[in-house]
Design a protein around this motif. Structure first.
Motif, mmCIF file in Angstrom:
data_model
loop_
_atom_site.group_PDB
_atom_site.id
_atom_site.type_symbol
_atom_site.label_atom_id
_atom_site.label_comp_id
_atom_site.label_asym_id
_atom_site.label_seq_id
_atom_site.Cartn_x
_atom_site.Cartn_y
_atom_site.Cartn_z
ATOM 1 N N LEU A 192 42.543 38.414 50.380
ATOM 2 C CA LEU A 192 43.499 38.664 49.304
ATOM 3 C C LEU A 192 42.831 38.581 47.932
ATOM 4 O O LEU A 192 43.103 39.395 47.046
ATOM 5 C CB LEU A 192 44.650 37.663 49.390
ATOM 6 C CG LEU A 192 45.558 37.755 50.623
ATOM 7 C CD1 LEU A 192 46.532 36.586 50.644
ATOM 8 C CD2 LEU A 192 46.299 39.079 50.642
ATOM 9 N N ALA A 193 41.927 37.614 47.747
ATOM 10 C CA ALA A 193 41.282 37.409 46.451
ATOM 11 C C ALA A 193 40.316 38.530 46.107
ATOM 12 O O ALA A 193 40.151 38.869 44.924
ATOM 13 C CB ALA A 193 40.558 36.068 46.433
ATOM 14 N N LEU A 194 39.670 39.108 47.114
ATOM 15 C CA LEU A 194 38.668 40.145 46.843
ATOM 16 C C LEU A 194 39.264 41.405 46.234
ATOM 17 O O LEU A 194 38.524 42.266 45.761
ATOM 18 C CB LEU A 194 37.921 40.495 48.139
ATOM 19 C CG LEU A 194 36.861 39.477 48.572
ATOM 20 C CD1 LEU A 194 36.295 39.830 49.941
ATOM 21 C CD2 LEU A 194 35.738 39.383 47.544
ATOM 22 N N GLY A 195 40.577 41.504 46.218
ATOM 23 C CA GLY A 195 41.200 42.639 45.555
ATOM 24 C C GLY A 195 41.091 42.567 44.040
ATOM 25 O O GLY A 195 41.271 43.572 43.354
ATOM 26 N N GLY A 196 40.760 41.366 43.519
ATOM 27 C CA GLY A 196 40.697 41.231 42.076
ATOM 28 C C GLY A 196 39.431 40.585 41.552
ATOM 29 O O GLY A 196 39.346 40.296 40.345
ATOM 30 N N ILE A 197 38.439 40.363 42.420
ATOM 31 C CA ILE A 197 37.194 39.731 41.981
ATOM 32 C C ILE A 197 36.071 40.143 42.924
ATOM 33 O O ILE A 197 36.304 40.433 44.107
ATOM 34 C CB ILE A 197 37.354 38.186 41.950
ATOM 35 C CG1 ILE A 197 36.183 37.522 41.218
ATOM 36 C CG2 ILE A 197 37.518 37.627 43.356
ATOM 37 C CD1 ILE A 197 36.402 36.036 40.969
ATOM 38 N N THR A 198 34.853 40.176 42.413
ATOM 39 C CA THR A 198 33.702 40.568 43.236
ATOM 40 C C THR A 198 33.273 39.413 44.143
ATOM 41 O O THR A 198 33.547 38.246 43.856
ATOM 42 C CB THR A 198 32.523 40.990 42.339
ATOM 43 O OG1 THR A 198 32.269 39.943 41.390
ATOM 44 C CG2 THR A 198 32.846 42.274 41.595
ATOM 45 N N PRO A 199 32.586 39.721 45.251
ATOM 46 C CA PRO A 199 32.274 38.697 46.256
ATOM 47 C C PRO A 199 31.480 37.500 45.742
ATOM 48 O O PRO A 199 31.836 36.350 46.021
ATOM 49 C CB PRO A 199 31.484 39.479 47.316
ATOM 50 C CG PRO A 199 31.949 40.878 47.183
ATOM 51 C CD PRO A 199 32.204 41.069 45.730
ATOM 52 N N PHE A 200 30.384 37.750 45.005
ATOM 53 C CA PHE A 200 29.553 36.641 44.556
ATOM 54 C C PHE A 200 30.274 35.775 43.522
ATOM 55 O O PHE A 200 30.138 34.558 43.514
ATOM 56 C CB PHE A 200 28.225 37.154 43.986
ATOM 57 C CG PHE A 200 27.180 37.403 45.042
ATOM 58 C CD1 PHE A 200 27.543 37.742 46.333
ATOM 59 C CD2 PHE A 200 25.827 37.299 44.751
ATOM 60 C CE1 PHE A 200 26.593 37.979 47.311
ATOM 61 C CE2 PHE A 200 24.865 37.534 45.718
ATOM 62 C CZ PHE A 200 25.248 37.882 47.005
ATOM 63 N N TRP A 201 31.056 36.429 42.645
ATOM 64 C CA TRP A 201 31.790 35.646 41.657
ATOM 65 C C TRP A 201 32.948 34.882 42.295
ATOM 66 O O TRP A 201 33.344 33.819 41.812
ATOM 67 C CB TRP A 201 32.293 36.527 40.516
ATOM 68 C CG TRP A 201 31.253 36.744 39.466
ATOM 69 C CD1 TRP A 201 30.664 37.921 39.102
ATOM 70 C CD2 TRP A 201 30.643 35.736 38.644
ATOM 71 N NE1 TRP A 201 29.727 37.719 38.113
ATOM 72 C CE2 TRP A 201 29.696 36.388 37.811
ATOM 73 C CE3 TRP A 201 30.795 34.360 38.526
ATOM 74 C CZ2 TRP A 201 28.912 35.698 36.884
ATOM 75 C CZ3 TRP A 201 30.018 33.665 37.601
ATOM 76 C CH2 TRP A 201 29.106 34.331 36.800
ATOM 77 N N LEU A 202 33.481 35.404 43.381
ATOM 78 C CA LEU A 202 34.488 34.645 44.126
ATOM 79 C C LEU A 202 33.862 33.376 44.694
ATOM 80 O O LEU A 202 34.440 32.280 44.581
ATOM 81 C CB LEU A 202 35.064 35.501 45.258
ATOM 82 C CG LEU A 202 36.008 34.787 46.229
ATOM 83 C CD1 LEU A 202 37.193 34.190 45.484
ATOM 84 C CD2 LEU A 202 36.481 35.740 47.314
ATOM 85 N N ALA A 203 32.677 33.517 45.281
ATOM 86 C CA ALA A 203 31.982 32.349 45.816
ATOM 87 C C ALA A 203 31.637 31.368 44.704
ATOM 88 O O ALA A 203 31.822 30.153 44.842
ATOM 89 C CB ALA A 203 30.706 32.790 46.544
ATOM 90 N N ALA A 204 31.146 31.903 43.579
ATOM 91 C CA ALA A 204 30.793 31.036 42.457
ATOM 92 C C ALA A 204 32.018 30.328 41.892
ATOM 93 O O ALA A 204 31.968 29.144 41.537
ATOM 94 C CB ALA A 204 30.120 31.871 41.358
ATOM 95 N N GLY A 205 33.136 31.045 41.812
ATOM 96 C CA GLY A 205 34.355 30.462 41.273
ATOM 97 C C GLY A 205 34.874 29.321 42.133
ATOM 98 O O GLY A 205 35.235 28.258 41.617
ATOM 99 N N ARG A 206 34.914 29.520 43.457
ATOM 100 C CA ARG A 206 35.465 28.472 44.321
ATOM 101 C C ARG A 206 34.533 27.264 44.391
ATOM 102 O O ARG A 206 34.990 26.121 44.402
ATOM 103 C CB ARG A 206 35.761 29.007 45.721
ATOM 104 C CG ARG A 206 34.590 29.564 46.481
ATOM 105 C CD ARG A 206 34.985 30.105 47.837
ATOM 106 N NE ARG A 206 35.272 29.039 48.798
ATOM 107 C CZ ARG A 206 35.230 29.224 50.120
ATOM 108 N NH1 ARG A 206 34.950 30.428 50.616
ATOM 109 N NH2 ARG A 206 35.486 28.220 50.937
#
Length: 304
Positions: A28-42
Motif C-alpha cells: 500500500l505504501a509503495l503507491g506513494g513512495i519509492t522503495p529505498f526511501w520507504l525502507a529509510a523512512g521506516r
C-alpha cells in the motif's frame, strides 16, 4: 521456566503475525513512495522512537565495560539496512513467491551456524527434520509462485540478492546472541541507528532526494516504523538474546501464512487450495523441532 517459554512462544506468534502483515502495508505504501526511501523512512522513524525510550532508561547499553562496537556495526548492517536493500532490489527481478521461500530458508541457515557458534544449540536430527517439514509446508503454501520465472535478465542476481538477505538475517541473529549482557532496548535502538546511517545516504544516491509523501503514505510509513520495525525489532532482540537464534527462526514459517491470509482478506487475493495442508506441515515441523521445549513447558505447567 514454563512461564518463560510461554512468553517466548507468544512473542514469536506476535512477530509472525506482524511481519506477515508487513507485506500488505508495504504494498500500500509503495503507491506513494519509492522503495529505498520507504525502507529509510521506516528504519529512521523506528530509530527515533527507540532512542527516545532508550534515553528514558539512561542510554545504558552494556552492563559491563566491554567494547563491542565492531560487532554492533556489523549486526546493525546485517539486520536492517543491507537485507532491506537486497530484498527491495531483488524483488524487482524475482517472483514474490521466491522471496517468501528465501525468508523461510532462514531456519535452515541458522541451524548449522548455531551448532558451531552457540553453546547448547546443537543440530540434532529431530530439529533438522522439523525444520525441513516446516520448509516443505512453506513451499506447498507458495506453490508454483515460488519457482516461476520473472523473465527478467537479472533474475539469477535477484534470487541471489534475496538469499543473501536471508543469510544476513541469519548471521545477525548469531552475532546478537553472542554479545555480552546488554539492555535490549539499547541494542534494538543502536541497530536501527546504524541501519539509518547506512540506508539514508544510499536511498539519496539511488533514488535522489526524498519527496514529501501524502498524508496516507506518511501514516503508513509511520505505522511501519512503529510496529513491524521498532516494536518487532525489540521483541526480536529479546527472543534471540534469551531464547536463542534457533528458536527465533520459528517466526519465519509463520510469516508466509499470515501474508497469504491477510492478502486474501484485505486485497482479495485467492487462497490456495493447499492452505490447510501447508499449515498442517508447518505446525508439525514446529512441534517436532521444538518437541523438548514444548514437553517441558506443558509437563511442568500441568504439574504446577
Amino acid at each position: 521456566m514454563p512461564e518463560q517459554m510461554g512468553k517466548y512462544w507468544l512473542m514469536i506468534a506476535i512477530l509472525g503475525f506482524v511481519w506477515g502483515g508487513t507485506f500488505l502495508l508495504i504494498k500500500l505504501a509503495l503507491g506513494g513512495i519509492t522503495p529505498f526511501w520507504l525502507a529509510a523512512g521506516r528504519i529512521g522513524f523506528a530509530a527515533v522512537l527507540l532512542c527516545g525510550v532508550w534515553g528514558l532508561r539512561g542510554f545504558r547499553l552494556f552492563k559491563t565495560d566491554a567494547s563491542n562496537w565492531p560487532a554492533l556495526v556489523l549486526i546493525g548492517t546485517f539486520s536492517t539496512a543491507l537485507p532491506f536493500m537486497l530484498i527491495n532490489w531483488g524483488q524487482q527481478h524475482v517472483s514474490s513467491g521466491f522471496t517468501g521461500l528465501s525468508m523461510a530458508a532462514i531456519p535452515l541457515m541458522v541451524l548449522p551456524l548455531a551448532h558451531v557458534f552457540i553453546p547448547g544449540e546443537r543440530m540434532v536430527l529431530r530439529r533438522l527434520i522439523g525444520f525441513l517439514i516446516g520448509f516443505g509446508g512453506v513451499a506447498l503454501l507458495l506453490g508454483g509462485k515460488a519457482f516461476e520465472t520473472s523473465a527478467s535478465e537479472l533474475e539469477s542476481w535477484g534470487r541471489l540478492a534475496c538469499l543473501s538477505a536471508a543469510a544476513c538475517y541469519s548471521v545477525s541473529s548469531i552475532l546478537t546472541r553472542r554479545l555480552p549482557a546488554a539492555d535490549p532496548v539499547g541494542l534494538a535502538a543502536i541497530f536501527l541507528v546504524i541501519g539509518s546511517v547506512i540506508i539514508v545516504p544510499t536511498a539519496w544516491a539511488v533514488e535522489g532526494p526524498p519527496v514529501v509523501p501524502d498524508g496516507k503514505t506518511f501514516a503508513l510509513v509511520a505505522l511501519l516504523g512503529l510496529i513491524p520495525t521498532a516494536a518487532a525489532n525489540l521483541l526480536r532482540v529479546i527472543v534471540v538474546r534469551e531464547a536463542g537464534p534457533t528458536f527465533m527462526t520459528l517466526t519465519n514459517y509463520q510469516v508466509p501464512i499470515w501474508a497469504v491470509v491477510l492478502g486474501a482478506i484485505f486485497l482479495g487475493e485467492a487462497l490456495p487450495a493447499s492452505m490447510l495442508m501447508a499449515m498442517a506441515l508447518i505446525l508439525t515441523g514446529l512441534c517436532i523441532s521444538q518437541f523438548g521445549a514444548l514437553t517441558r513447558m506443558f509437563t511442568r505447567s500441568s504439574g504446577a
